[in-house]
Motif scaffolding. Structure first.
Motif, PDB file in Angstrom:
ATOM      1  N   VAL A 121     -11.198  14.196   0.797  1.00 49.52           N
ATOM      2  CA  VAL A 121     -11.393  13.282  -0.326  1.00 49.52           C
ATOM      3  C   VAL A 121     -10.972  14.002  -1.603  1.00 49.52           C
ATOM      4  N   PRO A 122     -10.008  13.467  -2.360  1.00 49.78           N
ATOM      5  CA  PRO A 122      -9.600  14.123  -3.609  1.00 49.78           C
ATOM      6  C   PRO A 122     -10.790  14.297  -4.545  1.00 49.78           C
ATOM      7  N   THR A 123     -10.790  15.420  -5.237  1.00 45.84           N
ATOM      8  CA  THR A 123     -11.847  15.694  -6.197  1.00 45.84           C
ATOM      9  C   THR A 123     -11.211  16.048  -7.537  1.00 45.84           C
ATOM     10  N   PHE A 124     -12.019  16.370  -8.505  1.00 42.02           N
ATOM     11  CA  PHE A 124     -11.527  16.599  -9.852  1.00 42.02           C
ATOM     12  C   PHE A 124     -10.775  17.929  -9.935  1.00 42.02           C
ATOM     13  N   PRO A 125      -9.812  18.041 -10.857  1.00 36.79           N
ATOM     14  CA  PRO A 125      -8.896  19.187 -10.855  1.00 36.79           C
ATOM     15  C   PRO A 125      -9.552  20.549 -10.940  1.00 36.79           C
ATOM     16  N   GLY A 126     -10.633  20.683 -11.712  1.00 38.22           N
ATOM     17  CA  GLY A 126     -11.278  21.985 -11.818  1.00 38.22           C
ATOM     18  C   GLY A 126     -11.883  22.420 -10.503  1.00 38.22           C
ATOM     19  N   GLN A 127     -12.656  21.530  -9.896  1.00 37.72           N
ATOM     20  CA  GLN A 127     -13.275  21.862  -8.625  1.00 37.72           C
ATOM     21  C   GLN A 127     -12.231  22.069  -7.534  1.00 37.72           C
ATOM     22  N   ALA A 128     -11.197  21.222  -7.522  1.00 39.50           N
ATOM     23  CA  ALA A 128     -10.148  21.363  -6.518  1.00 39.50           C
ATOM     24  C   ALA A 128      -9.457  22.717  -6.645  1.00 39.50           C
ATOM     25  N   TRP A 129      -9.237  23.179  -7.878  1.00 43.65           N
ATOM     26  CA  TRP A 129      -8.612  24.480  -8.090  1.00 43.65           C
ATOM     27  C   TRP A 129      -9.495  25.606  -7.554  1.00 43.65           C
ATOM     28  N   SER A 130     -10.778  25.577  -7.896  1.00 44.91           N
ATOM     29  CA  SER A 130     -11.699  26.616  -7.446  1.00 44.91           C
ATOM     30  C   SER A 130     -11.810  26.653  -5.929  1.00 44.91           C
ATOM     31  N   GLU A 131     -12.040  25.498  -5.319  1.00 40.61           N
ATOM     32  CA  GLU A 131     -12.216  25.442  -3.864  1.00 40.61           C
ATOM     33  C   GLU A 131     -10.902  25.733  -3.138  1.00 40.61           C
ATOM     34  N   GLY A 132      -9.783  25.247  -3.708  1.00 40.72           N
ATOM     35  CA  GLY A 132      -8.496  25.503  -3.085  1.00 40.72           C
ATOM     36  C   GLY A 132      -8.140  26.975  -3.108  1.00 40.72           C
ATOM     37  N   ARG A 169      -2.456  13.459   0.102  1.00 41.30           N
ATOM     38  CA  ARG A 169      -1.444  14.109  -0.726  1.00 41.30           C
ATOM     39  C   ARG A 169      -1.451  13.505  -2.134  1.00 41.30           C
ATOM     40  N   PRO A 170      -1.142  14.316  -3.138  1.00 49.14           N
ATOM     41  CA  PRO A 170      -1.041  13.776  -4.505  1.00 49.14           C
ATOM     42  C   PRO A 170       0.185  12.884  -4.649  1.00 49.14           C
ATOM     43  N   ARG A 171       0.206  12.110  -5.736  1.00 48.93           N
ATOM     44  CA  ARG A 171       1.328  11.199  -6.003  1.00 48.93           C
ATOM     45  C   ARG A 171       1.965  11.563  -7.337  1.00 48.93           C
ATOM     46  N   PRO A 172       3.291  11.610  -7.401  1.00 44.60           N
ATOM     47  CA  PRO A 172       3.962  12.020  -8.643  1.00 44.60           C
ATOM     48  C   PRO A 172       3.575  11.176  -9.845  1.00 44.60           C
ATOM     49  N   GLU A 173       3.388   9.886  -9.647  1.00 45.27           N
ATOM     50  CA  GLU A 173       3.117   8.994 -10.776  1.00 45.27           C
ATOM     51  C   GLU A 173       1.733   9.207 -11.383  1.00 45.27           C
ATOM     52  N   ASP A 174       0.852   9.961 -10.701  1.00 42.51           N
ATOM     53  CA  ASP A 174      -0.506  10.150 -11.204  1.00 42.51           C
ATOM     54  C   ASP A 174      -0.666  11.396 -12.074  1.00 42.51           C
ATOM     55  N   GLY A 175       0.383  12.171 -12.239  1.00 45.97           N
ATOM     56  CA  GLY A 175       0.372  13.264 -13.199  1.00 45.97           C
ATOM     57  C   GLY A 175      -0.292  14.545 -12.724  1.00 45.97           C
ATOM     58  N   LEU A 176      -0.290  15.550 -13.607  1.00 47.85           N
ATOM     59  CA  LEU A 176      -0.788  16.877 -13.254  1.00 47.85           C
ATOM     60  C   LEU A 176      -2.303  16.944 -13.142  1.00 47.85           C
ATOM     61  N   LEU A 177      -3.015  16.072 -13.865  1.00 46.96           N
ATOM     62  CA  LEU A 177      -4.478  16.148 -13.887  1.00 46.96           C
ATOM     63  C   LEU A 177      -5.119  15.086 -13.017  1.00 46.96           C
ATOM     64  N   GLN A 178      -4.413  14.647 -11.998  1.00 42.90           N
ATOM     65  CA  GLN A 178      -4.970  13.668 -11.070  1.00 42.90           C
ATOM     66  C   GLN A 178      -5.994  14.329 -10.139  1.00 42.90           C
ATOM     67  N   PRO A 179      -6.955  13.567  -9.617  1.00 41.41           N
ATOM     68  CA  PRO A 179      -7.809  14.103  -8.562  1.00 41.41           C
ATOM     69  C   PRO A 179      -6.934  14.577  -7.396  1.00 41.41           C
ATOM     70  N   ILE A 180      -7.320  15.684  -6.804  1.00 38.79           N
ATOM     71  CA  ILE A 180      -6.506  16.266  -5.748  1.00 38.79           C
ATOM     72  C   ILE A 180      -7.416  16.883  -4.693  1.00 38.79           C
ATOM     73  N   GLU A 181      -7.013  16.782  -3.466  1.00 39.64           N
ATOM     74  CA  GLU A 181      -7.816  17.318  -2.366  1.00 39.64           C
ATOM     75  C   GLU A 181      -7.742  18.838  -2.396  1.00 39.64           C
ATOM     76  N   GLU A 182      -8.882  19.498  -2.240  1.00 38.74           N
ATOM     77  CA  GLU A 182      -8.921  20.951  -2.370  1.00 38.74           C
ATOM     78  C   GLU A 182      -8.016  21.655  -1.367  1.00 38.74           C
ATOM     79  N   ASN A 183      -7.875  21.109  -0.172  1.00 42.39           N
ATOM     80  CA  ASN A 183      -7.022  21.759   0.818  1.00 42.39           C
ATOM     81  C   ASN A 183      -5.539  21.545   0.526  1.00 42.39           C
ATOM     82  N   GLU A 184      -5.206  20.514  -0.257  1.00 42.06           N
ATOM     83  CA  GLU A 184      -3.833  20.376  -0.724  1.00 42.06           C
ATOM     84  C   GLU A 184      -3.518  21.509  -1.703  1.00 42.06           C
TER      85      GLU A 184
END
Length: 583
Positions: free
Chosen positions: A419-430, A470-485
């Motif tokens: 499940v995609p999560t917020f960019p800060g948490q996704a960065w830390s967990e990833g 997977r992230p989508r190009p149209e949603d930009g750099l600060l989109q929610p993203i799955e930590e394993n991505e």
């Protein structure tokens, strides 16, 4: 923090990011070092424990002191003002024209050369170390274990320091006994080997293997006692071998004790696995119990003279030995990359003890088992036997590495795998999952929660139980993203070059450790209902995210074509490698 795997029927675990880098966090304290209970043979060597473990560390003190020193949102300041920073200086990248023609060793396992005016780095393989004699290169069998001593081919005494052999003063002549070199005749010695029983995942990664296997206990402290007096202190080598001095006349009370603890450059214990002396469900943080102790395994010296093998069975807590190997690998690996040690760390594992966070890390200070620690790791001791998951333990240690050498986003909240999560948490967990993968040299992550084993593969993006988002190009750099991505992108970045050194350096780069960050991300708070974030609220607190890290990589000279191959900006994460934000 381990993430839950999906729907609420699985165990929901809160992110440890709610709990990091905060001087307002309670500081657990055990009254005096003199009052810290030491059990078994430890009680006989209190004076030695005080010498080895009791070191004056900078305490956080009252919350008001931290508040006056730092802005509320400046967590890097809080860590610096209230935590314990490594004394060693981090290694610095140098320009190609400053590099010696024969190259150099950037620490014990990274070789640097200049080729056509370009700086190139290469990581040495496991079991190798960088040597500079005759030109910088990786050499097999050159690696060493901190605290070991040996006699060189020329007969000089050498000790292992920072992963490499260094000359040591000795006027009495170097004498070889067992796997050690002594300055002068050591007297009577005992040479043996330490090993422990551990379980790996079965062939299908659906449970732990039904049979344990025996593995070498590497890098453990070994103490020899005559009654209640310390005779000698050694460390097991890469094969679990050790040699210690023993009394000339061995008595019934004499013992050899193997400790799940490791020393730093100064000889002080810097990391250990400890039993918290608690049972049942506990909140985090928890005050260690009166019987808290570093995990250790004692054997009669007389028995070892007859059969010199310390074999640690599962029933004796060999799971704690497995955790120690992971802690040791993270501690040594990060020091090799950064040239400085991480925060002194105690990992709590009590069989039958569980924690409110599941498994988590936080840089909270605690005085326990003979010294003051700057960071703590909590691991569950329930029927899932997750202590066998080296992947999970090293994931939590990835958070320790970030807290020690970088800046955590400190964005906390529930999160599920897939499940995609917020960019800060996704960065830390990833980052934590990638750190685990890189330290183990494997793209496969595995864990056991709620009675179920699961795994995922960063190289193929092929999880067993969840759909990969997977992230989508149209949603930009600060989109929610799955930590394993995030972890998969880092894995592809790391495997695309001969060295992962630049990834580690970028975590510690000034641009990754000074707020506000260039991409302008702000933290969020939320809660989960049926796997969906609800009550989402944006804050004004700045935090780093994946895009900031990729900027640091590009500004450090990472090849653009390799960056695009990892992020796939046209179809997935739209990172603009042509326009990094450099400070």
């Amino acid at each position: 923090m381990r993430a839950s795997r999906g729907p609420p029927r699985f165990l929901l675990l809160l992110s440890s990011k709610e709990r990091v880098l905060s001087c307002r966090a309670p500081v657990t304290s055990v009254a005096d070092v003199e009052d810290v209970p030491l059990v078994g043979f430890e009680s006989a060597v209190r004076a030695w424990a005080l010498v080895v473990w009791s070191v004056g560390l900078l305490a956080c003190g009252a919350g008001a002191l931290c508040d006056s020193a730092c802005e509320p949102s400046d967590e890097a300041c809080r860590l610096s003002a209230c935590g314990v920073l490594p004394e060693e200086s981090p290694r610095m990248r140098i320009a190609c024209d400053a590099l010696p023609p024969e190259g150099r060793c950037l620490g014990p396992r990274v070789v640097e050369h200049c080729v056509d005016g370009q700086l190139q780095q290469r990581d040495c393989a496991m079991g190798e170390a960088c040597v500079e004699s005759g030109g910088a290169r990786c050499e097999a069998a050159a690696a060493c274990v901190e605290g070991m001593s040996r006699c060189s081919d020329a007969g000089a005494l050498e000790r292992c320091a920072e992963g490499r052999w260094a000359s040591a003063a000795c006027d009495a002549g170097c004498v070889v006994e067992g796997n050690r070199g002594f300055c002068g005749a050591p007297g009577r010695t005992l040479s043996g080997v330490a090993r422990y029983a551990r379980r790996l995942p079965d062939a299908s990664f659906r449970d732990w293997a039904p049979e344990a296997e025996w593995v070498s206990a590497r890098g453990f402290l070994v103490a020899s006692f005559q009654g209640g007096t310390l005779v000698d202190l050694a460390v097991t080598d890469g094969s679990g071998r050790f040699t210690v001095r023993v009394a000339r006349e061995v008595g019934a009370e004499d013992a050899v004790v193997v400790y799940a603890a490791g020393q730093g450059q100064t000889g002080l214990v810097e990391y250990a696995v400890a039993d918290p002396g608690l049972s049942g469900a506990q909140g985090v943080p928890a005050t260690p119990g009166a019987s808290a102790r570093i995990w250790s395994w004692s054997r009669s010296t007389r028995a070892l003279l007859d059969s010199p093998v310390v074999a640690i069975e599962e029933s004796e807590g060999s799971g704690a030995a497995a955790v120690f190997e992971a802690v040791s690998a993270a501690w040594h690996g990060t020091r090799e990359r950064y040239g400085s040690t991480g925060l002194p760390l105690v990992a709590w594992l009590g069989f039958g003890t569980t924690w409110s966070c599941g498994a988590c890390f936080a840089p909270w200070q605690v005085t326990a088992v003979g010294r003051r620690w700057s960071a703590q790791l909590w691991l569950p001791g329930d029927s899932d036997a997750a202590w066998w998951s080296e992947a999970m333990v090293l994931h939590e240690l990835g958070h320790w590495a970030m807290a020690s050498h970088g800046t955590s986003p400190s964005e906390g909240g529930p999160h599920f795998l897939g499940v995609p999560t917020f960019p800060g948490q996704a960065w830390s967990e990833g980052w934590a999952t990638w750190f685990s993968s890189d330290t183990r040299g494997s793209p496969r992550y595995y864990d056991r929660q709620g009675g179920t084993m699961f795994w995922l593969d960063l190289e193929t993006r092929s999880p067993e139980m969840i759909a990969w988002s997977r992230p989508r190009p149209e949603d930009g750099l600060l989109q929610p993203i799955e930590e394993n991505e995030v972890a998969a992108i880092l894995y592809r970045l790391g495997t695309s070059t001969p060295s992962r050194q630049l990834l580690y350096e970028s975590l510690a780069a000034p641009a990754m450790n000074l707020a506000p960050w260039a991409r302008g991300y702000r933290k969020h708070t939320w809660r989960m209902e049926e796997g969906t974030p609800v009550d989402v609220a944006a804050t004004l607190e700045a935090a780093p995210c994946l895009a900031d890290f990729l900027d640091a990589l590009m500004c450090g000279g990472f090849p653009r074509e390799l960056m695009d191959a990892a992020t796939e900006p046209a179809v997935a994460y739209p990172y603009p490698s042509h326009a990094p934000l450099c400070r």
